[in-house]
Design a protein around this motif. Structure first.
Motif, PDB file in Angstrom:
ATOM      1  N   THR A  67      38.125  42.073  51.341  1.00 19.19           N
ATOM      2  CA  THR A  67      38.331  40.476  50.892  1.00 19.19           C
ATOM      3  C   THR A  67      38.850  41.070  49.364  1.00 19.19           C
ATOM      4  O   THR A  67      39.587  40.270  48.904  1.00 19.19           O
ATOM      5  CB  THR A  67      37.135  39.978  50.746  1.00 19.19           C
ATOM      6  OG1 THR A  67      36.360  39.730  52.227  1.00 19.19           O
ATOM      7  CG2 THR A  67      37.176  38.511  50.069  1.00 19.19           C
ATOM      8  N   GLU A  68      38.237  41.795  48.846  1.00 15.70           N
ATOM      9  CA  GLU A  68      38.541  42.158  47.265  1.00 15.70           C
ATOM     10  C   GLU A  68      39.934  42.797  47.203  1.00 15.70           C
ATOM     11  O   GLU A  68      40.577  42.552  46.054  1.00 15.70           O
ATOM     12  CB  GLU A  68      37.795  43.195  46.622  1.00 15.70           C
ATOM     13  CG  GLU A  68      36.281  42.616  46.424  1.00 15.70           C
ATOM     14  CD  GLU A  68      35.123  43.769  46.215  1.00 15.70           C
ATOM     15  OE1 GLU A  68      34.168  43.139  45.574  1.00 15.70           O
ATOM     16  OE2 GLU A  68      35.426  44.691  46.462  1.00 15.70           O
ATOM     17  N   THR A  71      42.691  39.713  46.555  1.00 15.21           N
ATOM     18  CA  THR A  71      42.524  38.767  45.851  1.00 15.21           C
ATOM     19  C   THR A  71      43.934  38.499  44.973  1.00 15.21           C
ATOM     20  O   THR A  71      44.608  39.318  44.797  1.00 15.21           O
ATOM     21  CB  THR A  71      41.222  39.200  44.804  1.00 15.21           C
ATOM     22  OG1 THR A  71      41.304  38.324  43.551  1.00 15.21           O
ATOM     23  CG2 THR A  71      41.857  40.770  44.209  1.00 15.21           C
ATOM     24  N   ASP A  72      43.940  37.317  44.567  1.00 10.89           N
ATOM     25  CA  ASP A  72      44.992  36.932  43.666  1.00 10.89           C
ATOM     26  C   ASP A  72      45.034  37.223  42.273  1.00 10.89           C
ATOM     27  O   ASP A  72      45.716  37.033  41.256  1.00 10.89           O
ATOM     28  CB  ASP A  72      45.375  35.361  43.916  1.00 10.89           C
ATOM     29  CG  ASP A  72      46.021  34.985  45.353  1.00 10.89           C
ATOM     30  OD1 ASP A  72      46.556  36.033  45.936  1.00 10.89           O
ATOM     31  OD2 ASP A  72      45.860  33.735  45.529  1.00 10.89           O
ATOM     32  N   ASP A  73      43.430  37.544  41.912  1.00 12.83           N
ATOM     33  CA  ASP A  73      43.552  37.778  40.573  1.00 12.83           C
ATOM     34  C   ASP A  73      43.524  39.223  40.025  1.00 12.83           C
ATOM     35  O   ASP A  73      42.498  40.058  40.550  1.00 12.83           O
ATOM     36  CB  ASP A  73      41.851  37.183  40.122  1.00 12.83           C
ATOM     37  CG  ASP A  73      41.681  37.414  38.599  1.00 12.83           C
ATOM     38  OD1 ASP A  73      42.295  38.069  37.855  1.00 12.83           O
ATOM     39  OD2 ASP A  73      40.735  36.685  38.143  1.00 12.83           O
ATOM     40  N   LEU A  76      40.856  41.015  37.932  1.00 13.13           N
ATOM     41  CA  LEU A  76      39.405  41.063  38.708  1.00 13.13           C
ATOM     42  C   LEU A  76      39.941  42.369  39.443  1.00 13.13           C
ATOM     43  O   LEU A  76      39.099  43.236  39.479  1.00 13.13           O
ATOM     44  CB  LEU A  76      39.284  39.905  39.487  1.00 13.13           C
ATOM     45  CG  LEU A  76      38.057  39.978  40.708  1.00 13.13           C
ATOM     46  CD1 LEU A  76      36.811  40.273  39.860  1.00 13.13           C
ATOM     47  CD2 LEU A  76      38.099  39.026  41.578  1.00 13.13           C
ATOM     48  N   LEU A  77      40.842  42.343  40.285  1.00 12.78           N
ATOM     49  CA  LEU A  77      41.200  43.772  41.160  1.00 12.78           C
ATOM     50  C   LEU A  77      40.944  44.919  39.921  1.00 12.78           C
ATOM     51  O   LEU A  77      40.230  45.822  40.599  1.00 12.78           O
ATOM     52  CB  LEU A  77      42.451  43.532  41.600  1.00 12.78           C
ATOM     53  CG  LEU A  77      43.096  44.830  42.511  1.00 12.78           C
ATOM     54  CD1 LEU A  77      42.119  44.964  43.660  1.00 12.78           C
ATOM     55  CD2 LEU A  77      44.321  44.848  42.910  1.00 12.78           C
ATOM     56  N   LYS A 189      43.744  32.839  36.515  1.00 13.44           N
ATOM     57  CA  LYS A 189      42.377  33.233  36.409  1.00 13.44           C
ATOM     58  C   LYS A 189      42.201  34.693  35.579  1.00 13.44           C
ATOM     59  O   LYS A 189      42.349  35.764  35.841  1.00 13.44           O
ATOM     60  CB  LYS A 189      41.716  33.561  37.872  1.00 13.44           C
ATOM     61  CG  LYS A 189      41.863  32.441  38.792  1.00 13.44           C
ATOM     62  CD  LYS A 189      41.461  32.987  40.043  1.00 13.44           C
ATOM     63  CE  LYS A 189      42.113  32.193  41.257  1.00 13.44           C
ATOM     64  NZ  LYS A 189      41.691  32.669  42.457  1.00 13.44           N
TER      65      LYS A 189
END
Length: 450
Positions: A67-68, A71-73, A76-77, A189
């Motif tokens: 899932t990680e 991510t679109d962020d 965060l990645l 984000k």
């Protein structure tokens, strides 16, 4: 290749396409200057080791869940990657140094330094504990890298509350961006942005030097400011990808059938359309782009990679597109931009794409989506004036107008002439005695001094 100098360099790219490309290019350049190369990489987006048989590749675990990884962020990645990779990276690097120490004198190689992407922020403490010199590779333009550290303070000043016509004004804190560009950058984000950027700044300042795939001819003022701000050796080694094809570092399978198709087109007639490896758009936006291309009556090569858009192009439009152009999932971009048939590049303005376009003298139509792309687009359209900016107007009529103007209008002719001059300047920079050539010599000497 020059004879081995019995020195090894450890490279550590951030695992996204726009960061892997310049790191692999740097590896090829340093290898051509006699250095042995070890590339430590994550399991996520691992580069293709088989494409580079002269390098040593070592994979480490990154701790990302499935899932990680989607991510679109990106902030965060990258934060998650920094948390998950520190221990595996430390263990890998420690073993490398221990192995080198145990080699016999006959085969002994000295590990000169670690070169890592600026987005890796745990590397400072690891390299320091192992007494290993550390250089930072900046994958952005120098202009963006030096200025983007102000973004957290702009956010704190409630920049997002700006209203009305002010949005078209230039952002004094971050020229030549407009205020509306800042709003789009900060609209993503970015909860983790401030601590992440602050740490990047500190770890870069404590390094032994900064390497950039730029040159004086593209960013002279920004390079001067960077040297003042960081007070570190700055190596602007230029767009050296022209000596080493980038196809072997692509994370995507390239559709080579577009080259024979281009061979059949007239010189400077094709608009190449690609929005990079990270951009996402709506089905409606893609349809508007498709109709704009179709209505322009220029042949086009359109890249629609997996993940670019949710949904499909209507069959009626698809049939019309296939009559006038070619659609592929990914293209060998450097080869495409070099092709005699390509006369324009409709682009997201990632730094690698911008530099490649300049190197081949291909004028641009700018449609930035995220992060540094907004600044790159302003440089293309307002500073160097070698392209047109759509200003986020993803409308078929605007796209058709821009393409027609670029290929058939007086504005397009003036842009082509400026692009020709800029290309010549950049070409000179990487030739013997050029600014980037001299900078590369200084980098080799710097690494050899450790």
């Amino acid at each position: 290749m020059e004879k081995s100098n019995r020195r090894r360099v450890i490279l550590f790219p951030l695992p996204v396409q726009g960061c892997i490309n310049p790191m692999i290019q740097l590896a090829k350049i340093l290898h051509s200057r006699g250095f042995s190369i070890t590339l430590i990489h994550t399991r996520f987006n691992a580069p293709k080791a088989s494409s580079h048989p002269l390098f040593t590749f070592l994979q480490i675990q990154d701790g990302l869940s499935e899932t990680e990884t989607i991510t679109d962020d990106n902030t965060l990645l990258f934060t998650l990657l920094n948390r998950g990779c520190e221990t595996p990276f430390r263990e890998c690097l420690t073993k490398l140094l221990q192995y080198t120490d145990s080699e016999t004198e006959e085969h002994k190689e000295k590990i000169s330094c670690l070169i890592h992407d600026s987005g890796w922020i745990f590397t400072e403490s690891v390299a320091k504990s192992l007494k290993l010199p550390r250089l930072v590779l900046n994958g952005y333009s120098i202009s963006f890298f030096c200025s983007h550290f102000v973004l957290p303070s702009i956010r704190r000043e409630e920049y997002l509350l700006l209203q009305g016509s002010e949005k078209d004004d230039q952002a004094q804190e971050f020229p030549p961006l407009r205020k509306k560009d800042i709003l789009r950058i900060l609209g993503e984000k970015r909860e983790l942005l401030e601590p992440y950027l602050n740490t990047i700044f500190q770890t870069t300042k404590s390094s032994s030097g900064i390497i950039s795939m730029s040159c004086e001819e593209l960013e002279q003022d920004s390079l001067s400011h960077a040297r003042e701000d960081f007070k570190l050796p700055m190596f602007a080694i230029g767009p050296s990808h022209s000596n080493f094809p980038a196809s072997s570092s692509s994370l995507f399978t390239q559709d080579e059938t577009c080259i024979p198709w281009l061979d059949k087109q007239q010189d400077k007639s094709v608009i190449y359309v690609s929005f990079g490896s990270l951009a996402k758009m709506s089905r409606t936006e893609l349809i508007e782009i498709a109709w704009g291309l179709s209505n322009s009556d220029q042949p086009f090569l359109l890249v629609v990679r997996v993940g670019l858009v949710n949904g499909t192009i209507p069959q009626e439009l698809l049939e019309r597109l296939n009559e006038k152009g070619k659609i592929v999932k990914w293209a060998p971009q450097q080869e495409v931009l070099k092709h005699r048939a390509v006369g324009g590049f409709f682009t997201h303005n990632g730094w690698n794409s911008v530099v490649e376009s300049v190197c081949e003298g291909v004028p641009m139509i700018c449609l930035p989506f995220i992060w540094d792309q907004f600044l790159n687009a302003r440089f293309v359209s307002e500073v160097w004036r070698v392209g047109m900016h759509l200003e986020n107007r993803i409308e078929r009529n605007e796209i058709e107008r821009a393409i027609r103007s670029l290929f058939l209008g007086n504005e397009g002719e003036a842009i082509r002439e400026r692009m020709k001059l800029l290309k010549e300047k950049v070409e000179r920079s990487v030739k013997q005695n050029g600014s980037a050539y001299r900078s590369l010599d200084h980098l080799v000497d710097h690494i050899s001094s450790f």
